[in-house]
Design a protein around this motif. Structure first.
Motif, PDB file in Angstrom:
ATOM      1  N   ARG A 168      14.904 -16.008   5.973  1.00  0.00           N
ATOM      2  CA  ARG A 168      14.681 -16.031   7.414  1.00  0.00           C
ATOM      3  C   ARG A 168      15.372 -17.263   7.988  1.00  0.00           C
ATOM      4  O   ARG A 168      15.218 -18.371   7.457  1.00  0.00           O
ATOM      5  CB  ARG A 168      13.183 -16.071   7.729  1.00  0.00           C
ATOM      6  N   ASP A 174       8.645 -20.625   4.024  1.00  0.00           N
ATOM      7  CA  ASP A 174       7.964 -19.342   4.191  1.00  0.00           C
ATOM      8  C   ASP A 174       8.932 -18.174   4.295  1.00  0.00           C
ATOM      9  O   ASP A 174       8.567 -17.044   3.963  1.00  0.00           O
ATOM     10  CB  ASP A 174       7.091 -19.390   5.452  1.00  0.00           C
ATOM     11  N   GLY A 175      10.140 -18.421   4.689  1.00  0.00           N
ATOM     12  CA  GLY A 175      11.090 -17.325   4.866  1.00  0.00           C
ATOM     13  C   GLY A 175      12.065 -17.148   3.727  1.00  0.00           C
ATOM     14  O   GLY A 175      13.061 -16.401   3.866  1.00  0.00           O
ATOM     15  N   ASP A 181      10.386 -10.431  -4.493  1.00  0.00           N
ATOM     16  CA  ASP A 181      10.866  -9.635  -3.372  1.00  0.00           C
ATOM     17  C   ASP A 181      12.080  -8.779  -3.786  1.00  0.00           C
ATOM     18  O   ASP A 181      12.130  -7.587  -3.504  1.00  0.00           O
ATOM     19  CB  ASP A 181      11.250 -10.549  -2.197  1.00  0.00           C
ATOM     20  N   GLN A 251       6.557  -1.390   0.392  1.00  0.00           N
ATOM     21  CA  GLN A 251       6.192  -2.787   0.193  1.00  0.00           C
ATOM     22  C   GLN A 251       7.320  -3.712   0.631  1.00  0.00           C
ATOM     23  O   GLN A 251       7.087  -4.755   1.264  1.00  0.00           O
ATOM     24  CB  GLN A 251       5.832  -3.038  -1.270  1.00  0.00           C
ATOM     25  N   GLY A 254       7.619  -3.897   4.342  1.00  0.00           N
ATOM     26  CA  GLY A 254       6.494  -4.685   4.849  1.00  0.00           C
ATOM     27  C   GLY A 254       6.780  -6.165   4.733  1.00  0.00           C
ATOM     28  O   GLY A 254       6.455  -6.955   5.653  1.00  0.00           O
ATOM     29  N   ARG A 255       7.368  -6.612   3.640  1.00  0.00           N
ATOM     30  CA  ARG A 255       7.707  -8.025   3.473  1.00  0.00           C
ATOM     31  C   ARG A 255       8.812  -8.450   4.438  1.00  0.00           C
ATOM     32  O   ARG A 255       8.810  -9.596   4.942  1.00  0.00           O
ATOM     33  CB  ARG A 255       8.120  -8.296   2.034  1.00  0.00           C
ATOM     34  N   ASN A 257       9.254  -7.314   7.372  1.00  0.00           N
ATOM     35  CA  ASN A 257       8.622  -7.504   8.682  1.00  0.00           C
ATOM     36  C   ASN A 257       7.736  -8.750   8.710  1.00  0.00           C
ATOM     37  O   ASN A 257       7.677  -9.486   9.722  1.00  0.00           O
ATOM     38  CB  ASN A 257       7.810  -6.276   9.064  1.00  0.00           C
ATOM     39  N   ASN A 258       7.002  -9.012   7.619  1.00  0.00           N
ATOM     40  CA  ASN A 258       6.083 -10.134   7.596  1.00  0.00           C
ATOM     41  C   ASN A 258       6.811 -11.479   7.517  1.00  0.00           C
ATOM     42  O   ASN A 258       6.421 -12.447   8.183  1.00  0.00           O
ATOM     43  CB  ASN A 258       5.111 -10.009   6.429  1.00  0.00           C
ATOM     44  N   PHE A 259       7.844 -11.558   6.653  1.00  0.00           N
ATOM     45  CA  PHE A 259       8.507 -12.849   6.423  1.00  0.00           C
ATOM     46  C   PHE A 259       9.808 -12.992   7.209  1.00  0.00           C
ATOM     47  O   PHE A 259      10.429 -14.059   7.166  1.00  0.00           O
ATOM     48  CB  PHE A 259       8.799 -13.040   4.939  1.00  0.00           C
ATOM     49  N   GLY A 260      10.220 -11.939   7.881  1.00  0.00           N
ATOM     50  CA  GLY A 260      11.411 -12.044   8.707  1.00  0.00           C
ATOM     51  C   GLY A 260      12.705 -12.115   7.924  1.00  0.00           C
ATOM     52  O   GLY A 260      13.674 -12.756   8.360  1.00  0.00           O
TER      53      GLY A 260
END
Length: 302
Positions: A168, A174-175, A181, A251, A254-255, A257-260
């Protein structure tokens, strides 16, 4: 006048039929010429010998000469007969030796012919076995190539999807894209129908792996850096759609979207992937092999 025997009148000047005609009149002309020429030659030769004083009778010399010639021929015939009689045993022995040699050579020829026939059959058998062996080798080569393709130990190419994944922007903790992943994305691609997958030109197979070492991602034990290019060979018409339908694909998105995470995908007509690096097997052994590399013996305890 008339002929006294037949009463037939004869013409004037015509010879009397009762008189005998001379020989030169009744003899054919060719015979007469030949005889007279030969007689004249003999008379000429005799006259020359008489003038030279050679009065010896020729018939006697000719008789003795013929006798001597016949005697010489007889002696020669006798010598030849004696010589032939003397050489008869030697000739018989030579003939017997030749017959024996012919028989021996005939046996040798028959033995060689038998060897040729045996070798011909052996060559035909070897050729047949060679043909079967070549067929088996062809089957084995095909199986090996297929196994290399499915296990990742052979370079491949084909249509598929190229996905670019990056951290990200602006967020270094965090990104970040981690090993788990990327593993989730790769599992989703295989479940969606991908036949070969690589990350930054590192082929993924059963002996490879994706893991983190500190903050660096390693694929097959080699570090790879973001952005991560995930190349998957498969049907480009359905691969991305089926990825969304799989559990790992859901999954993964989803990651994203969550972590960008940055995610970009495109269909490619021809993707080329290298072979996976080979690894030495140290602990895996075959079921029919001894633990220390020797072949298992029948009846031995496990």
């Amino acid at each position: 006048m008339a002929d006294t025997r037949t009463g037939t009148p004869t013409a004037p000047g015509e010879p009397d039929a009762g008189r005998r005609l001379p020989e030169h009149v009744t003899t054919p002309l060719l015979t007469l010429i030949t005889a007279r020429s030969m007689d004249e030659d003999y008379a000429h030769v005799a006259q020359k010998r008489a003038v030279a004083g050679d009065a010896r009778p020729r018939a006697v010399r000719s008789h003795w000469s013929s006798f001597l010639a016949i005697a010489a021929l007889g002696v020669m015939a006798a010598v030849v007969a004696v010589q032939t009689d003397r050489e008869a045993p030697a000739n018989e022995l030579s003939r017997a030796a030749l017959v024996q040699q012919i028989d021996t050579r005939s046996d040798d020829v028959r033995a060689l012919q038998a060897d040729v026939a045996r070798l011909t059959r052996f060559n035909a058998s070897v050729a047949s076995n060679s043909t079967r062996t070549q067929t088996d080798l062809g089957d084995v080569d095909a199986r090996v190539r297929r196994a290399e393709l499915t296990t990742g130990f052979s370079p491949v190419h084909g249509p598929g999807v190229r996905i670019t994944v990056d951290n990200r922007p602006g967020d270094e903790v965090d990104g970040e894209v981690l090993d788990e992943d990327l593993a989730t994305l790769v599992d989703g691609l295989f479940e969606a129908g991908a036949e070969a997958v690589a990350i930054n030109d590192q082929r993924i197979n059963a002996l490879g792996g994706i893991r983190n070492t500190n903050r660096a991602v390693h694929v097959n034990g080699r570090p790879v850096n973001a952005p991560y290019v995930v190349s998957a060979i498969g049907d480009p018409r359905t691969l991305q759609a089926r990825l969304v339908e799989t559990y790992q694909g859901q999954q993964w998105f989803g990651r994203v979207n969550n972590f960008g995470f940055v995610y970009e995908a495109e269909n490619v007509d021809d993707i080329r992937l290298p072979a996976a690096p080979e690894r030495v097997l140290r602990d895996v052994i075959g079921l029919d092999a001894e633990p220390y590399g020797g072949p298992a013996q029948e009846g031995s305890s496990p």
